[in-house]
Enzyme design. Structure first.
Site, PDB file in Angstrom:
ATOM      1  N   SER A 124      14.709 -28.110  96.044  1.00 31.05           N
ATOM      2  CA  SER A 124      14.676 -28.711  94.712  1.00 31.05           C
ATOM      3  C   SER A 124      15.870 -28.506  93.894  1.00 31.05           C
ATOM      4  O   SER A 124      16.150 -29.078  92.716  1.00 31.05           O
ATOM      5  CB  SER A 124      13.434 -28.681  94.226  1.00 31.05           C
ATOM      6  OG  SER A 124      13.283 -27.128  93.745  1.00 31.05           O
ATOM      7  N   SER A 150      13.811 -24.130  98.371  1.00 35.66           N
ATOM      8  CA  SER A 150      14.732 -25.046  97.313  1.00 35.66           C
ATOM      9  C   SER A 150      15.792 -24.304  96.843  1.00 35.66           C
ATOM     10  O   SER A 150      16.676 -25.205  96.245  1.00 35.66           O
ATOM     11  CB  SER A 150      13.721 -25.103  96.183  1.00 35.66           C
ATOM     12  OG  SER A 150      12.782 -26.072  96.537  1.00 35.66           O
ATOM     13  N   LYS A 172      18.708 -23.704  86.503  1.00 32.08           N
ATOM     14  CA  LYS A 172      17.759 -24.746  86.779  1.00 32.08           C
ATOM     15  C   LYS A 172      17.005 -25.153  85.917  1.00 32.08           C
ATOM     16  O   LYS A 172      16.465 -24.402  85.013  1.00 32.08           O
ATOM     17  CB  LYS A 172      17.250 -24.227  88.104  1.00 32.08           C
ATOM     18  CG  LYS A 172      16.192 -25.418  88.804  1.00 32.08           C
ATOM     19  CD  LYS A 172      15.614 -24.925  90.163  1.00 32.08           C
ATOM     20  CE  LYS A 172      14.696 -25.840  90.848  1.00 32.08           C
ATOM     21  NZ  LYS A 172      14.212 -25.247  92.113  1.00 32.08           N
TER      22      LYS A 172
END
Lengths: 481, 96
Positions: free
Chosen positions: A150, A174, A75
């Site tokens: 997210s 997330s 990420k």
């Protein structure tokens, strides 16, 4: 069939028997990315040259290990030395980290190969990855739908087979929510289990890095590689490492499951409810028992979370001022003007909204009414979990109230977007671990079962998740793309 | 009843070091008002005897030995600075 349809232990056995090489694995990753990422748009940055070089080196080195030579996506809020790291924000559009996050160092020791950085909501603020300032990642099961957020890029990339696993971060859901939306396995570890050093901070008392994989066993292997106390993160907990993958016995006889009535109540779709009830039947069939319980303060979770997370964010994001790194606005008259213009031009709308909310909640005259009040309610939410865990081993419910929604459907309505995290947020507020595993489909879109455990009891969470997974076939389904 | 005024939003934006347009002030006032109104549901709970939670684990002070260690390399650190001169980061004048 893709090489990444195999579990890690199968991949290692194929490497051992010289049926495949490490460069083959990296090649598989970049071929798949070339074929589908134009549609899915999971990756923000690729590091192909280095990845291929590392593959050659690892192949020659003769090094072994369960993760050795396997490609991974990271990420984009986890800093990687020499690979641009943006947190999907314009304010870090050219940021070239000068050190690696602790988890990235640990992965290197374990022999994984980072192929690139994955899209996300800007600074991890969002539930759909639509808040990325670069691109909109699409759900591999239906390109008109969001992948969740997210960590939307991290979940989509694994679901579509670009990488066998990835790292995400989870502040209010997330990792678990996008895992649920994309039909993969995502774990938020206990707060403090994994070092946050090198994770670009959003809400420091809630953030945790965790693994996203195709199956539970691989998830446990990846977690084993990244846990541990870290002198660079004073909130990392000094608890002994454990063999999570070695404890997947498939045995849940006598397990006591609590099912909060609030998690199957208002706002949760009928198909989601039915999928959870069916999952409970499966676990009952394996010898577990379940009872309905109450987490009475659940409904206050979202409000508590937005006050606390935004307050912490307003403080954490003060560092982005255009001085030491990142974007700097032109034509500023003085220093204050430079800060204001840089931040106005560099941050997106949702980030500004949360900085404003947090600054307000911490400002003189409002601190007690909002920030301190939310911290007190957090205590009550945490106690709800402690009470239930006195009599039960795990808590089970849905990960999200509905399957993935359409791109653009709720992006203009912050409160509706926030409500999407109603079932995942309390877990972060209490600091306990939670996993999402595939448990069905609604209209062709995956659904996720959430299994929550006691502090530092990832072992039980994984054991239950694995027993359920082995008794069902949902994790074997793949998007057609 | 509105809980937040445009004037307050301008003040908060200044505290947060964010330049805002009139249009943004208008939009943030509406949105923050809705969020704060939503957050006021917490007032339904009596928390007068409840301790605030700032950290979920039972951890106290984490200490380490006070020992010097090498810091980051200057050239490396300056690599990301938008404006620099003679090994230092350059900023607009801050003294009249």
């Amino acid at each position: 069939m893709s090489l990444f349809d195999h579990k890690l232990n199968e991949i290692q056995s194929m490497l051992h028997k010289k049926e495949i090489t490490i460069p083959d694995l990296v090649d598989e990753s970049f071929k798949r990315i070339a074929a589908v990422d134009g549609d899915v748009q999971a990756f923000l940055t690729l590091d192909e040259e280095n990845a291929r070089k590392q593959a050659e080196e690892l192949q020659k080195s003769g090094k072994t290990g369960i993760l050795n030579g396997v490609p991974i996506g990271v990420k984009d809020n986890i800093v990687t030395k020499g690979i641009r790291t943006t947190a999907a924000s314009q304010i870090l559009h050219n940021f070239d980290p000068i050190y690696d996050a602790t988890v990235v160092n640990k992965l290197r020791e374990a022999g994984t190969i980072t192929v690139g950085k994955l899209n996300m909501d800007e600074f991890a603020m969002g539930s759909s990855t639509e808040n990325s300032s670069y691109q909109k990642t699409r759900n591999p099961w239906n390109l008109d739908r969001v992948p969740g957020g997210s960590s939307g890029g991290s979940a989509a990339a694994v679901a579509v087979g670009e990488v066998p696993f990835s790292l995400g971060s989870d502040t209010g859901g997330s990792i678990r929510q996008p895992a649920s939306f994309c039909g993969v396995v995502g774990l938020k570890p206990t707060y403090g289990r994994v070092s946050r050093f090198g994770l670009i901070a959003f809400a420091s008392s809630l953030d945790q890095i965790g693994p996203i994989t195709r199956n539970v066993e691989d998830n446990a292997h990846l977690l084993e590689a990244i846990v541990g106390v870290d002198p660079h993160d004073s909130t990392s907990a000094n608890v002994p490492g454990e063999s999570f993958a070695g404890n997947l016995t498939g045995d849940v006889k006598g397990l006591r499951i609590a099912v909060p009535k609030e998690y199957l109540g208002e706002g949760v779709s009928e198909e989601v409810k039915q999928s959870v009830l069916a999952a409970l039947k499966v676990l009952e069939g394996l010898g577990a028992t379940w009872e309905e319980v109450s987490l009475p303060h659940s409904k206050y979770g979202v409000a508590t979370y937005y006050l606390l997370a935004s307050s912490e964010a307003s403080s954490n994001l003060a560092r982005f001022d255009g001085i030491r790194y990142g974007y700097r606005a032109e034509n500023a008259e003085n220093l204050i003007d430079l800060y204001k213009k840089t931040r106005a031009e560099g941050f997106g709308d949702e980030v500004k909204r949360r900085i404003m909310l947090g600054t307000f909640a911490l400002s003189s005259g409002y601190y007690d009414a909002y920030y301190k009040k939310a911290q007190q309610v957090r205590t009550l939410i945490k106690k709800d979990f402690e009470d239930v865990f006195e009599s039960y081993d795990v808590i089970i419910g849905p990960t999200t109230p509905t399957p993935a929604f359409k791109i653009g459907e709720i992006i203009d309505d912050p409160l509706t977007m926030y409500a999407n995290d109603i079932l995942t947020i309390p877990v972060n507020l209490a600091g306990v671990p939670g996993i999402s595993v595939p448990c069905g489909f609604s209209d062709g879109m995956p659904l996720g079962l959430q299994i929550i455990g006691r502090h530092f009891d990832e072992k039980t969470v994984y054991r239950v998740a694995h027993a359920y997974e082995q008794a069902t076939d949902f994790h074997k389904e793949k998007p057609a793309l | 009843m509105t809980r937040i005024s445009e004037e307050q939003v301008r003040h908060v934006a200044h505290l947060a070091r964010l330049a805002v347009t009139d249009e943004e002030v208008h939009k943030f006032t509406e949105q923050l008002d809705a969020i704060i109104t939503f957050a006021e549901q917490l007032n339904e709970l009596d928390t007068s005897n409840v301790k605030p939670t700032s950290h979920v684990l039972d951890m106290k002070n984490v200490l380490r030995e006070d020992k010097s260690a090498p810091g980051l390399d200057r050239e490396e650190v300056l690599k990301n600075a938008p404006d620099q001169q003679d090994g230092q980061i350059r900023v607009p004048s801050i003294i009249e």
